[in-house]
Design an enzyme around this catalytic site. Structure first.
Site, mmCIF file in Angstrom:
data_model
loop_
_atom_site.group_PDB
_atom_site.id
_atom_site.type_symbol
_atom_site.label_atom_id
_atom_site.label_comp_id
_atom_site.label_asym_id
_atom_site.label_seq_id
_atom_site.Cartn_x
_atom_site.Cartn_y
_atom_site.Cartn_z
ATOM 1 N N LYS A 291 0.830 -1.200 0.000
ATOM 2 C CA LYS A 291 0.000 0.000 0.000
ATOM 3 C C LYS A 291 0.876 1.267 0.000
ATOM 4 O O LYS A 291 2.083 1.190 0.260
ATOM 5 C CB LYS A 291 -0.929 -0.043 1.230
ATOM 6 C CG LYS A 291 -1.907 -1.239 1.230
ATOM 7 C CD LYS A 291 -2.802 -1.202 2.475
ATOM 8 C CE LYS A 291 -3.802 -2.332 2.503
ATOM 9 N NZ LYS A 291 -4.704 -2.243 3.693
ATOM 10 N N PHE B 127 -15.206 4.268 8.249
ATOM 11 C CA PHE B 127 -13.860 4.628 7.802
ATOM 12 C C PHE B 127 -13.687 4.489 6.289
ATOM 13 O O PHE B 127 -12.590 4.669 5.764
ATOM 14 C CB PHE B 127 -12.807 3.765 8.528
ATOM 15 C CG PHE B 127 -13.006 2.277 8.367
ATOM 16 C CD1 PHE B 127 -12.530 1.600 7.250
ATOM 17 C CD2 PHE B 127 -13.675 1.549 9.342
ATOM 18 C CE1 PHE B 127 -12.709 0.238 7.096
ATOM 19 C CE2 PHE B 127 -13.865 0.174 9.198
ATOM 20 C CZ PHE B 127 -13.380 -0.477 8.076
ATOM 21 N N ARG C 155 2.541 -6.368 9.302
ATOM 22 C CA ARG C 155 1.677 -5.306 9.837
ATOM 23 C C ARG C 155 2.071 -4.939 11.271
ATOM 24 O O ARG C 155 2.005 -3.774 11.666
ATOM 25 C CB ARG C 155 0.220 -5.747 9.759
ATOM 26 C CG ARG C 155 -0.306 -5.743 8.319
ATOM 27 C CD ARG C 155 -1.629 -6.456 8.214
ATOM 28 N NE ARG C 155 -2.323 -6.154 6.965
ATOM 29 C CZ ARG C 155 -3.504 -6.666 6.645
ATOM 30 N NH1 ARG C 155 -4.110 -7.511 7.469
ATOM 31 N NH2 ARG C 155 -4.077 -6.359 5.500
ATOM 32 N N HIS D 117 -1.796 -5.453 1.638
ATOM 33 C CA HIS D 117 -3.068 -6.162 1.473
ATOM 34 C C HIS D 117 -2.755 -7.567 0.977
ATOM 35 O O HIS D 117 -1.849 -7.752 0.169
ATOM 36 C CB HIS D 117 -3.942 -5.460 0.432
ATOM 37 C CG HIS D 117 -5.082 -6.330 -0.036
ATOM 38 N ND1 HIS D 117 -6.261 -6.416 0.654
ATOM 39 C CD2 HIS D 117 -5.179 -7.196 -1.075
ATOM 40 C CE1 HIS D 117 -7.057 -7.289 0.040
ATOM 41 N NE2 HIS D 117 -6.426 -7.778 -1.011
HETATM 42 P P1 IDP Z 1 -7.770 -7.202 5.708
HETATM 43 O O1 IDP Z 1 -6.991 -6.160 4.940
HETATM 44 O O2 IDP Z 1 -6.984 -7.760 6.862
HETATM 45 O O3 IDP Z 1 -8.329 -8.304 4.817
HETATM 46 P P2 IDP Z 1 -10.418 -5.971 5.779
HETATM 47 O O4 IDP Z 1 -11.447 -6.194 6.833
HETATM 48 O O5 IDP Z 1 -10.656 -6.595 4.439
HETATM 49 O O6 IDP Z 1 -9.006 -6.459 6.395
HETATM 50 O O7 IDP Z 1 -10.235 -4.402 5.635
HETATM 51 C C1 IDP Z 1 -9.578 -3.825 4.534
HETATM 52 C C2 IDP Z 1 -8.701 -2.682 5.026
HETATM 53 O O8 IDP Z 1 -9.516 -1.654 5.629
HETATM 54 C C3 IDP Z 1 -7.714 -3.054 6.152
HETATM 55 O O9 IDP Z 1 -6.534 -3.649 5.680
HETATM 56 C C4 IDP Z 1 -7.464 -1.717 6.823
HETATM 57 O O10 IDP Z 1 -6.537 -0.911 6.076
HETATM 58 C C5 IDP Z 1 -8.847 -1.078 6.747
HETATM 59 N N1 IDP Z 1 -9.658 -1.368 7.952
HETATM 60 C C6 IDP Z 1 -10.332 -2.516 8.209
HETATM 61 N N2 IDP Z 1 -11.006 -2.455 9.386
HETATM 62 C C7 IDP Z 1 -10.750 -1.218 9.874
HETATM 63 C C8 IDP Z 1 -11.198 -0.533 11.085
HETATM 64 O O11 IDP Z 1 -11.935 -1.070 11.930
HETATM 65 N N3 IDP Z 1 -10.728 0.732 11.258
HETATM 66 C C9 IDP Z 1 -9.915 1.333 10.350
HETATM 67 N N4 IDP Z 1 -9.489 0.753 9.210
HETATM 68 C C10 IDP Z 1 -9.902 -0.512 8.973
HETATM 69 MG MG MG Z 2 -9.813 -8.194 3.395
#
Ligand code: IDP
Ligand code: MG
Length: 165
Positions: free
Chosen positions: A10, A58, A107, A124
């Site tokens: 990212k 967010f 991370r 990601h």
């Molecule tokens: P992942 O990247 O671990 O698969 P996802 O739930 O798919 O997690 O969320 C995508 C991206 O959104 C995360 O990598 C993070 O950058 C952001 N994100 C997810 N949940 C939150 C939150 O609760 N607060 C702030 N940012 C979040």
């Molecule tokens: Mg995800």
């Protein structure tokens, strides 16, 4: 079972010069890289990639983050292929929340939570096979990968394409 996964370094990862560190960590998996490129992320691509999070508070900040509003306007996109690729890569990435991620995961080592509340977590990685298929097809064209991993078709194109002079 062999499978493939989409990885994005990212904009915060690129801004912090972490490309080398991240690729070194990923090489622990002994997986094969079958596609790689640098992309400037459009709002359309960002919205599509994170469409399942549209209702989250967010969301708008997340879209700005992945488009590079706060860092560099680019991401590095990669496709890794091999035995258990999806799970191996997710494990090295660590949990979504960088403060809760294992401290030696990518991370955990390099991520942070911004004052705006976005998890800037550097990388990601697709979470499962369905997500990997949707995401790889979204970020890459078939001829940008060195393996035929999903079915393709030929279409007649009237597109104006740019070629070298
Ligand atoms: P992942 O990247 O671990 O698969 P996802 O739930 O798919 O997690 O969320 C995508 C991206 O959104 C995360 O990598 C993070 O950058 C952001 N994100 C997810 N949940 C939150 C939150 O609760 N607060 C702030 N940012 C979040
Ligand atoms: Mg995800």
């Amino acid at each position: 079972m062999t499978n493939q996964t989409l990885i994005l370094i990212k904009p915060d990862g690129l801004k912090k010069s972490l490309t080398g560190n991240v690729l070194t960590r990923l090489s622990e998996t002994k997986l094969d890289i079958i596609g790689a490129k640098i992309i400037r992320v459009s709002r359309k691509l960002a919205n599509e990639h994170y469409k399942y999070l549209k209702k989250e508070p967010f969301f708008e900040e997340l879209i700005k983050y992945i488009m590079g509003h706060y860092h560099k306007k680019k991401v590095m996109a990669l496709v890794y292929w091999g035995e258990g690729a999806i799970d191996k890569v997710r494990k090295i990435c660590g949990a979504t929340n960088p403060e809760k991620a294992d401290m030696v995961s990518i991370r955990g080592q390099y991520g942070r939570i911004t004052t705006k509340g976005v998890y800037e977590n550097v990388i990601h990685a697709s979470a499962n096979k369905t997500e990997a298929k949707r995401e790889i097809r979204l970020w890459f064209e078939p001829d940008e990968l060195i393996m035929d991993i999903y079915a393709t078709k030929k279409i007649e194109s009237k597109k104006n394409i740019q070629v070298w002079k």
